[in-house]
Design a protein around this motif. Structure first.
Motif, PDB file in Angstrom:
ATOM      1  N   MET A 312      45.493  37.424  58.283  1.00 43.36           N
ATOM      2  CA  MET A 312      44.567  37.827  56.937  1.00 43.36           C
ATOM      3  C   MET A 312      44.401  36.480  56.293  1.00 43.36           C
ATOM      4  O   MET A 312      43.593  36.617  55.503  1.00 43.36           O
ATOM      5  N   ILE A 313      45.128  35.292  56.691  1.00 41.90           N
ATOM      6  CA  ILE A 313      45.041  34.269  55.680  1.00 41.90           C
ATOM      7  C   ILE A 313      43.620  33.630  55.650  1.00 41.90           C
ATOM      8  O   ILE A 313      43.002  33.547  54.612  1.00 41.90           O
ATOM      9  N   GLY A 314      42.819  33.593  56.825  1.00 38.56           N
ATOM     10  CA  GLY A 314      41.657  33.009  56.821  1.00 38.56           C
ATOM     11  C   GLY A 314      40.769  33.894  55.923  1.00 38.56           C
ATOM     12  O   GLY A 314      39.773  33.375  55.382  1.00 38.56           O
ATOM     13  N   LYS A 315      40.826  35.012  56.157  1.00 37.30           N
ATOM     14  CA  LYS A 315      39.787  36.213  55.497  1.00 37.30           C
ATOM     15  C   LYS A 315      39.936  36.232  53.973  1.00 37.30           C
ATOM     16  O   LYS A 315      38.801  36.057  53.358  1.00 37.30           O
ATOM     17  N   LEU A 316      41.113  35.975  53.847  1.00 35.52           N
ATOM     18  CA  LEU A 316      41.634  36.026  52.274  1.00 35.52           C
ATOM     19  C   LEU A 316      40.891  34.897  51.637  1.00 35.52           C
ATOM     20  O   LEU A 316      40.536  34.779  50.346  1.00 35.52           O
ATOM     21  N   LEU A 317      41.225  33.772  52.046  1.00 38.24           N
ATOM     22  CA  LEU A 317      40.738  32.474  51.666  1.00 38.24           C
ATOM     23  C   LEU A 317      39.200  32.487  51.577  1.00 38.24           C
ATOM     24  O   LEU A 317      38.630  32.059  50.528  1.00 38.24           O
ATOM     25  N   ALA A 318      38.502  33.003  52.722  1.00 40.70           N
ATOM     26  CA  ALA A 318      37.226  33.291  52.663  1.00 40.70           C
ATOM     27  C   ALA A 318      36.522  34.032  51.541  1.00 40.70           C
ATOM     28  O   ALA A 318      35.576  33.589  50.794  1.00 40.70           O
ATOM     29  N   ARG A 319      37.057  34.975  51.316  1.00 36.54           N
ATOM     30  CA  ARG A 319      36.842  36.024  50.325  1.00 36.54           C
ATOM     31  C   ARG A 319      37.192  35.310  48.700  1.00 36.54           C
ATOM     32  O   ARG A 319      36.280  35.347  47.855  1.00 36.54           O
ATOM     33  N   MET A 320      38.175  34.351  48.663  1.00 37.81           N
ATOM     34  CA  MET A 320      38.190  33.709  47.207  1.00 37.81           C
ATOM     35  C   MET A 320      37.166  32.707  47.269  1.00 37.81           C
ATOM     36  O   MET A 320      36.522  32.593  46.061  1.00 37.81           O
ATOM     37  N   GLY A 321      36.770  32.068  48.527  1.00 42.10           N
ATOM     38  CA  GLY A 321      35.665  31.294  48.237  1.00 42.10           C
ATOM     39  C   GLY A 321      34.352  32.050  48.110  1.00 42.10           C
ATOM     40  O   GLY A 321      33.511  31.257  47.190  1.00 42.10           O
ATOM     41  N   ASN A 322      33.934  33.039  48.506  1.00 40.94           N
ATOM     42  CA  ASN A 322      32.985  33.838  47.795  1.00 40.94           C
ATOM     43  C   ASN A 322      32.857  34.094  46.365  1.00 40.94           C
ATOM     44  O   ASN A 322      31.882  33.998  45.739  1.00 40.94           O
ATOM     45  N   ALA A 323      34.237  34.421  45.927  1.00 39.13           N
ATOM     46  CA  ALA A 323      34.325  34.790  44.516  1.00 39.13           C
ATOM     47  C   ALA A 323      34.098  33.499  43.703  1.00 39.13           C
ATOM     48  O   ALA A 323      33.167  33.759  42.813  1.00 39.13           O
ATOM     49  N   TYR A 324      34.506  32.593  44.248  1.00 39.26           N
ATOM     50  CA  TYR A 324      34.314  31.392  43.375  1.00 39.26           C
ATOM     51  C   TYR A 324      32.661  30.793  43.432  1.00 39.26           C
ATOM     52  O   TYR A 324      32.218  30.230  42.523  1.00 39.26           O
ATOM     53  N   THR A 325      32.179  31.016  44.801  1.00 40.62           N
ATOM     54  CA  THR A 325      30.899  30.915  44.812  1.00 40.62           C
ATOM     55  C   THR A 325      29.952  31.628  43.690  1.00 40.62           C
ATOM     56  O   THR A 325      29.194  31.100  43.401  1.00 40.62           O
ATOM     57  N   LYS A 326      30.284  32.729  43.610  1.00 42.70           N
ATOM     58  CA  LYS A 326      29.839  33.726  42.670  1.00 42.70           C
ATOM     59  C   LYS A 326      29.809  33.065  41.282  1.00 42.70           C
ATOM     60  O   LYS A 326      28.775  33.304  40.419  1.00 42.70           O
ATOM     61  N   MET A 327      30.956  32.580  40.748  1.00 40.34           N
ATOM     62  CA  MET A 327      31.044  31.926  39.765  1.00 40.34           C
ATOM     63  C   MET A 327      30.624  30.741  39.500  1.00 40.34           C
ATOM     64  O   MET A 327      30.619  29.954  38.378  1.00 40.34           O
ATOM     65  N   GLU A 328      29.989  30.077  40.552  1.00 41.33           N
ATOM     66  CA  GLU A 328      29.216  28.812  40.705  1.00 41.33           C
ATOM     67  C   GLU A 328      30.446  27.682  40.383  1.00 41.33           C
ATOM     68  O   GLU A 328      30.248  26.397  39.876  1.00 41.33           O
ATOM     69  N   LYS A 329      31.760  28.231  40.694  1.00 39.05           N
ATOM     70  CA  LYS A 329      32.743  26.928  40.852  1.00 39.05           C
ATOM     71  C   LYS A 329      32.767  26.432  42.360  1.00 39.05           C
ATOM     72  O   LYS A 329      33.541  26.699  43.088  1.00 39.05           O
ATOM     73  N   TRP A 330      31.863  25.351  42.443  1.00 43.00           N
ATOM     74  CA  TRP A 330      31.564  24.975  43.996  1.00 43.00           C
ATOM     75  C   TRP A 330      32.854  24.157  44.392  1.00 43.00           C
ATOM     76  O   TRP A 330      33.012  24.271  45.450  1.00 43.00           O
ATOM     77  N   ALA A 331      33.482  23.390  43.439  1.00 43.26           N
ATOM     78  CA  ALA A 331      34.608  22.746  44.189  1.00 43.26           C
ATOM     79  C   ALA A 331      35.623  23.559  44.578  1.00 43.26           C
ATOM     80  O   ALA A 331      36.206  23.297  45.854  1.00 43.26           O
ATOM     81  N   GLU A 332      36.091  24.698  43.934  1.00 44.81           N
ATOM     82  CA  GLU A 332      37.085  25.388  44.455  1.00 44.81           C
ATOM     83  C   GLU A 332      36.623  26.226  45.440  1.00 44.81           C
ATOM     84  O   GLU A 332      37.277  26.665  46.424  1.00 44.81           O
ATOM     85  N   ALA A 333      35.524  26.600  45.549  1.00 45.79           N
ATOM     86  CA  ALA A 333      34.768  27.474  46.656  1.00 45.79           C
ATOM     87  C   ALA A 333      34.878  26.687  47.918  1.00 45.79           C
ATOM     88  O   ALA A 333      35.396  27.121  49.059  1.00 45.79           O
ATOM     89  N   ILE A 334      34.553  25.392  47.864  1.00 46.56           N
ATOM     90  CA  ILE A 334      34.683  24.430  49.199  1.00 46.56           C
ATOM     91  C   ILE A 334      35.889  24.247  49.702  1.00 46.56           C
ATOM     92  O   ILE A 334      36.250  24.399  50.638  1.00 46.56           O
ATOM     93  N   GLN A 335      36.878  24.132  48.530  1.00 48.16           N
ATOM     94  CA  GLN A 335      38.350  24.183  48.898  1.00 48.16           C
ATOM     95  C   GLN A 335      38.731  25.327  49.669  1.00 48.16           C
ATOM     96  O   GLN A 335      39.287  25.357  50.646  1.00 48.16           O
ATOM     97  N   CYS A 336      38.619  26.292  49.298  1.00 48.21           N
ATOM     98  CA  CYS A 336      38.798  27.795  49.682  1.00 48.21           C
ATOM     99  C   CYS A 336      38.168  27.848  51.285  1.00 48.21           C
ATOM    100  O   CYS A 336      38.823  28.247  52.183  1.00 48.21           O
ATOM    101  N   TYR A 337      37.161  27.569  51.450  1.00 48.17           N
ATOM    102  CA  TYR A 337      36.326  27.748  52.559  1.00 48.17           C
ATOM    103  C   TYR A 337      36.650  26.821  53.790  1.00 48.17           C
ATOM    104  O   TYR A 337      37.158  27.134  54.849  1.00 48.17           O
ATOM    105  N   ASN A 338      37.266  25.326  53.236  1.00 45.73           N
ATOM    106  CA  ASN A 338      37.622  24.594  54.279  1.00 45.73           C
ATOM    107  C   ASN A 338      39.106  24.816  54.495  1.00 45.73           C
ATOM    108  O   ASN A 338      39.431  24.771  55.835  1.00 45.73           O
ATOM    109  N   LYS A 339      40.030  25.608  53.700  1.00 44.96           N
ATOM    110  CA  LYS A 339      41.287  25.990  53.898  1.00 44.96           C
ATOM    111  C   LYS A 339      41.201  27.299  54.954  1.00 44.96           C
ATOM    112  O   LYS A 339      41.888  27.521  55.942  1.00 44.96           O
TER     113      LYS A 339
END
Length: 560
Positions: A312-339
């Motif tokens: 589940m780790i990969g899916k949860l991190l991707a979902r966090m990245g999606n949320a950060y993307t919606k918030m336009e917090k790009w650095a945090e989104a990039i970090q989550c997507y990479n993880k």
């Protein structure tokens, strides 16, 4: 004829280099060599097919699709071209179009295994997409790609396979089957695989781990009596699954609060399954409560070590990245997507990472934009240029362009610096950008012409000066530059032999190759070789005269 033969030889050599680079995994180098081959043989559909494959390996799917379409346009009966197109469309998540491409290819080659496999994968992806993005997605037509998609959600809730996710060896085995279904045949003897297979297909079977049968000398064990707790635990799991199903129904109706209520109840009934927390996070994402979505995902991640649901780790991190993307917090989104991608290589996540990186770059550029500071850097660059400190001037113009990337004069000035440094490709690129931003700025054409002149591309230099003179017929720099080029062409004609560097540049020019491969022009050139007077006759035709002049300026044709 000798020129055409030479071009074919160059194309073949470049193609072989590209194939070798591809086989050793250097796909960027493969693209370079295939591009060189295409420059010599632009009608060869196989070259575009090969470059499409290389682009796909580099995750440049738009470029891969362009080359696949070009391959098909050159040879509509080449089945592999549709395979290249299908693969590119699949990774671009255009599954309907990918399916159509694979089917078209199979019409041409019905036994092609790669096309069949690609079709199956795209159909499965399309089915998953239609079923929705929840972790508890449906199971329509389960016989297609049994181990594709999120298999662990189903395996974790079935008593027969509930313990599988806690065994790293089994997790690795199931994930390998999901990544490469062809391995299924190799593991048919593994009872764990057969059990998972049966669960995913909703088939009855014996549990994967059987209790050992007691020997004839064994004494009866009290533990063999049914435990009162076990039916209760299974009942709780069933209730949790029922709440989850109710939550899914409310999710589809967009009744967010009701969905959260059911998923929360499922979590209370079965706290060892973090899928329900993931579903709650998905609802908050849809509601627009992005921080709450992130908090729920983090809560689930904190439970992974206890529940052993590592898948589940990969899916949860991707979902966090999606949320950060919606918030336009790009650095945090990039970090989550990479993880997430280190856990599971999902094309959709990779695409979102690339989009986030681009968005961050654009946002950084907007934040950095300042015409006033740009003018200050430009003035510093001009001072360094006057002092002939060209590298220092380039740095100032670099900074000025970052501050105001739409100022065409900055590109012209940096192009002038590159010319002084004899960095012709950089000078040419900046000149073309200058012209793109301001097509009426004559100095952009003079910079472009100067770069071509230094690279001995005299025909291109003449064309650039000619474009400048169309804007300003009396421009002194264009007129003088034109005369310098004509003198250089005359000198090259009087030399002892062809200039190899000049010929190399000429043969890389599509316009020159088109002239040389034109049957009419080839006949005219043959006539001119056999009959010197034929040249005078052909030069009376303005169109032919222009092409001959271009070949002369390019150093391909020598007169007299």
């Amino acid at each position: 004829h000798s020129t055409t033969k030479r071009m074919a030889s160059e194309a073949l050599e470049a193609k072989e280099k590209g194939n070798a680079a591809f086989l050793r995994g250097d796909h960027a180098d493969a693209v370079k060599h295939f591009s060189d081959a295409i420059a010599y043989d632009p009608q060869n559909h196989i070259l575009f097919s090969n470059r499409s494959a290389a682009y796909a390996m580099l995750k440049k799917y738009d470029e891969a699709l362009y080359d696949a379409d070009k391959c098909i346009s050159l040879n509509p009966n080449f089945a592999k071209g549709y395979g290249r197109k299908g693969a590119a469309l699949h990774f671009l998540e255009r599954y309907d179009d990918a399916v159509a491409a694979y089917k078209k290819g199979l019409e041409l080659d019905q036994n092609n295994a790669q096309l069949k496999q690609g079709l199956a994968q795209s159909e499965a992806a399309m089915q998953d997409e239609n079923a929705g993005g929840m972790d508890a997605g449906g199971s329509e037509n389960p016989f297609k790609n049994v181990f594709s998609g999120d298999v662990w959600s189903k395996l974790n809730k079935d008593p027969r396979t509930a313990e599988f996710s806690k065994d790293p060896a089994v997790v690795k085995l199931i994930d390998s089957l999901r990544d490469n279904p062809q391995l299924m045949e190799k593991h048919l003897g593994d009872e764990r695989v057969l059990t998972a297979f049966a669960v995913l297909l909703n088939l009855p079977t014996q549990p994967a781990f059987k209790a050992e049968k007691p020997s004839s000398t064994s004494q009866p064990k009290p533990q063999e009596a049914p435990k009162p707790e076990e039916p209760a635990v299974n009942e709780e799991k069933k209730k949790a699954a029922a709440e989850k199903d109710l939550g899914n129904q409310e999710y589809k109706k967009k009744n967010w609060d009701a969905a959260i209520q059911h998923y929360t109840e499922a979590t209370k009934l079965d706290p060892d399954d973090i899928t329900y927390l993931s579903n709650i996070a998905a609802v908050y994402l849809e509601k627009g409560d992005y921080q709450q979505c992130i908090d729920e995902c983090q809560k689930a991640l904190d439970e992974v070590s206890r529940t052993k649901q590592y898948t589940m780790i990969g899916k949860l991190l991707a979902r966090m990245g999606n949320a950060y993307t919606k918030m336009e917090k790009w650095a945090e989104a990039i970090q989550c997507y990479n993880k997430s991608l280190t856990e599971q290589r999902i094309p959709e996540t990779l695409k979102k990472l690339q989009q986030a990186e681009k968005a961050k770059k654009d946002a950084d550029e907007r934040a950095y934009f300042s015409p006033e500071i740009s003018l200050q850097d430009k003035a510093k660059g001009n001072e360094f240029f006057q002092k002939q400190l060209f590298p220092e001037a380039v740095k100032c113009y670099d900074e000025a362009i970052k501050r105001n990337p739409k100022d065409h004069v900055l590109y012209s000035n940096r192009s002038a610096c590159y010319l002084k440094l004899m960095e012709c490709p950089g000078a040419l690129k900046d000149a073309e950008k200058c012209i793109e931003l301001c097509p009426t700025f004559v100095k952009g054409y003079t910079r472009k012409a100067a770069a071509h002149f230094l690279m001995k591309e005299y025909h291109k230099a003449l064309a650039a000066y000619d474009q400048g003179l169309k804007i300003d017929p009396n421009n002194a720099e264009c007129l003088e530059g034109m005369q310098n080029v004509e003198r250089a062409v005359m000198a090259s004609q009087q030399g002892k032999g062809p200039d190899e560097e000049q010929l190399k540049h000429a043969m890389a020019d599509p316009e020159i190759r088109a002239i040389l491969t034109d049957p009419i022009m080839r006949q005219i050139l043959t006539d001119m070789q056999q009959d010197p007077m034929a040249a005078q006759r052909h030069m009376t035709n303005p169109e032919i005269s222009a092409k001959i002049s271009k070949l002369v300026a390019a150093g391909v044709l020598r007169m007299g």
